[in-house]
Scaffold this motif. Structure first.
Motif, PDB file in Angstrom:
ATOM      1  N   ASN A  27      -3.792  -4.210  10.073  1.00 51.97           N
ATOM      2  CA  ASN A  27      -2.800  -4.694   9.108  1.00 51.97           C
ATOM      3  C   ASN A  27      -3.325  -4.744   7.679  1.00 51.97           C
ATOM      4  N   VAL A  28      -4.034  -3.692   7.273  1.00 52.80           N
ATOM      5  CA  VAL A  28      -4.563  -3.633   5.914  1.00 52.80           C
ATOM      6  C   VAL A  28      -3.457  -3.194   4.954  1.00 52.80           C
ATOM      7  N   ARG A  29      -3.297  -3.913   3.874  1.00 52.81           N
ATOM      8  CA  ARG A  29      -2.325  -3.558   2.842  1.00 52.81           C
ATOM      9  C   ARG A  29      -3.043  -2.787   1.743  1.00 52.81           C
ATOM     10  N   TYR A  78      -7.755  -6.926   3.200  1.00 59.69           N
ATOM     11  CA  TYR A  78      -8.080  -6.989   4.623  1.00 59.69           C
ATOM     12  C   TYR A  78      -7.808  -8.411   5.142  1.00 59.69           C
ATOM     13  N   SER A 284       5.386   1.389   6.492  1.00 59.23           N
ATOM     14  CA  SER A 284       5.854   0.776   5.240  1.00 59.23           C
ATOM     15  C   SER A 284       5.363   1.548   4.023  1.00 59.23           C
ATOM     16  N   ARG A 331       2.149   2.684  -1.851  1.00 61.20           N
ATOM     17  CA  ARG A 331       1.530   1.628  -1.064  1.00 61.20           C
ATOM     18  C   ARG A 331       1.938   1.803   0.392  1.00 61.20           C
ATOM     19  N   CYS A 333       0.866   0.135   4.711  1.00 62.24           N
ATOM     20  CA  CYS A 333       0.060  -0.689   5.608  1.00 62.24           C
ATOM     21  C   CYS A 333      -0.526   0.206   6.689  1.00 62.24           C
ATOM     22  N   ASP A 335      -3.843   0.356  10.057  1.00 63.51           N
ATOM     23  CA  ASP A 335      -5.050  -0.133  10.717  1.00 63.51           C
ATOM     24  C   ASP A 335      -6.185   0.808  10.327  1.00 63.51           C
TER      25      ASP A 335
END
Length: 382
Positions: A27-29, A78, A284, A331, A333, A335
Motif C-alpha cells: 500500500n505504498v502511495r 510507506y 488508483s 500518482r 498506489c 505494493d
C-alpha cells in the motif's frame, strides 16, 4: 565463488539495524514526476561512480539509455515496511521478520543506464538496464544507515513533507536537507529547502485548463497507444505499464565504498551493488496536468552540483531557485518488494598501511543470460 576466489561474507547480527533484503512494502502511495535529463551529465555521473579504472580492467561500461532520456522523481509514503526474510539466524534475539513493522517517507531521483560488455561475448551476456539514483533521501535514520551499508545507495537523512497544495486533492511535497549556503569559513550547516513540488488536482478535473493540451490528452489516442506499446518492448529490458511511464521492475546500481581513515583519498573497499525492486498490484493511477506542476530546486551552496546533474534545461527563478516542468506527472498506489541484492563487481584495491591489496572480482552475467552462459561461452570459444 568467482575464478576460484570467494567474496568476503556479509556478517549479520540480530542486533544490527542493517536489515538485509528481502523487504515487502504494501500500500505504498507514490507521486511521480518525469522530466528531460541531460545525457552528457548522466554519462559524467556514470564515469565518476560506475566506470572506475579502465574499460579493459573492469570489463564493462555504463552509458545513459538513449531511448529513455528522462529523470524520474518519486515521493513515496510507506505505511508499512516489513522484513520478509524467513531464513535468518536467531542469535538469541527476536529475528528480523518477527520485530513488527515500521513506516517512513522517501524521495529519490532515478535515471536508467545501460551496462555493456567490452567484447563480443560480454556485450551480450553482461548487457543490462539498471537505474542510478543520484539523489535519495529518507525520513528515518535507520533507513539512511541501512541503505548505505546494505544497498550501496547514498541515502541522506532529510525532512520530507507531504500534503495538499492549494486545490483539493492536489499534491505538495518538500524536501529539506542539511547544507552550506555559500561555504564561507566557519559557516554552520543548517537545514534548507532542497526541492519543492506543487501540482493541481489530478485529471479529469472541474478546473478549466484552457486550450493547453496535457500529456494525458496527447497519449489518449490509438496512435499514441500503439507507439507506447512498441516503446515498452524496448529490447525486452523494461516492462512499462500505464502509458509507458511506470517502470514495474527497477534494478538499482550503486557504488558501495569505504575510505581509509588515515588516507581519505584512498578506498579500502569499492564495489558495485545491485538490488531489484518491483511494483505489483498497481491501482488508483491518476495523471496530473503537467502544465500545472512546478518543480523548484534550491541551487545555492552545496546543492549546486547536485542540481546541475539532474536538470537538462532549467528555468532560472528568483534568487537561488531553479525550476523545471515535467513531461509527465501522476500518482498511484502499489505494493513494492525489494530482493535479489548482490555484489556484481569488486574493484581492485592497492594495499596501504597493512591493508591487504584486493584483486578485481566480478559476477556480471545479466540474469536473463545466466541459464545460457555456458552455452554462449562455448559458442564464442569455437
Amino acid at each position: 565463488m568467482i575464478g576460484g576466489e570467494t567474496f568476503v561474507p556479509y556478517v549479520q547480527s540480530a542486533i544490527s539495524q542493517d536489515v538485509p533484503p528481502p523487504y515487502h512494502f504494501p500500500n505504498v502511495r507514490v507521486n511521480t514526476f518525469i522530466w528531460a535529463a541531460d545525457m552528457a551529465k548522466v554519462q559524467a555521473y556514470c564515469d565518476t561512480y560506475l566506470n572506475l579504472g579502465t574499460a579493459s580492467e573492469r570489463g564493462f561500461h555504463y552509458r545513459p539509455l538513449a531511448a529513455w532520456p528522462y529523470a524520474t522523481l518519486m515521493f513515496l509514503d510507506y505505511p508499512e515496511m516489513i522484513s520478509s526474510a524467513r531464513d535468518v539466524f536467531d542469535f538469541g534475539e527476536t529475528p528480523y521478520p518477527d520485530r513488527g513493522i515500521t513506516s517512513q517517507r522517501e524521495a529519490f531521483v532515478a535515471i536508467p543506464v545501460v551496462r555493456y560488455g567490452t567484447n563480443p561475448l560480454t556485450a551480450i551476456t553482461r548487457a543490462a538496464v539498471e537505474w542510478i539514483v543520484p539523489v535519495i533521501v529518507v525520513s528515518e535514520p535507520w533507513s539512511s544507515v541501512c541503505g548505505r551499508e546494505m544497498l550501496g545507495l547514498g541515502k541522506l537523512l532529510a525532512e520530507i513533507d507531504f500534503g495538499e497544495n492549494q486545490e483539493p486533492d492536489s499534491f505538495f511535497g518538500k524536501v529539506r536537507l542539511p547544507s552550506w549556503k555559500d561555504g564561507a569559513p566557519h559557516e554552520v550547516q543548517a537545514y534548507r529547502d532542497f526541492v519543492t513540488v506543487t501540482t493541481g488536482a489530478p485529471m479529469p478535473t472541474a478546473t478549466p485548463q484552457g486550450d493547453e493540451q496535457s500529456l494525458f490528452s496527447l497519449l489518449d489516442t490509438p496512435q499514441a497507444s500503439a507507439l507506447i506499446a512498441t516503446m515498452s518492448k524496448l529490447s525486452n529490458f523494461m516492462n512499462f505499464v500505464s502509458l509507458g511511464t511506470i517502470p514495474t521492475v527497477m534494478r538499482t546500481v550503486g557504488l558501495k565504498q569505504y575510505r581509509d581513515a588515515k588516507h581519505p583519498d584512498k578506498a579500502v573497499y569499492q564495489a558495485l551493488v545491485t538490488c531489484r525492486s518491483y511494483f505489483s498490484n498497481l491501482r488508483s493511477i491518476e495523471f496530473y496536468n503537467e502544465q500545472d506542476v512546478d518543480i523548484s530546486f534550491n541551487s545555492e551552496g552545496s546543492f549546486r552540483q547536485i542540481i546541475s546533474t539532474l536538470i537538462s534545461s532549467p528555468k532560472v527563478g528568483l534568487g537561488a531557485t531553479m525550476s523545471t516542468h515535467p513531461v509527465a506527472a501522476f500518482r498511484f498506489c502499489a505494493d513494492i518488494d525489494y530482493d535479489q541484492m548482490r555484489v556484481i563487481h569488486e574493484f581492485p584495491i592497492d594495499g596501504i598501511d597493512g591493508i591487504q591489496p584486493r584483486a578485481a572480482r566480478s559476477d556480471l552475467t545479466a540474469p536473463l543470460f545466466r541459464p545460457m552462459k555456458g552455452l554462449l561461452e562455448g559458442l564464442f570459444k569455437r
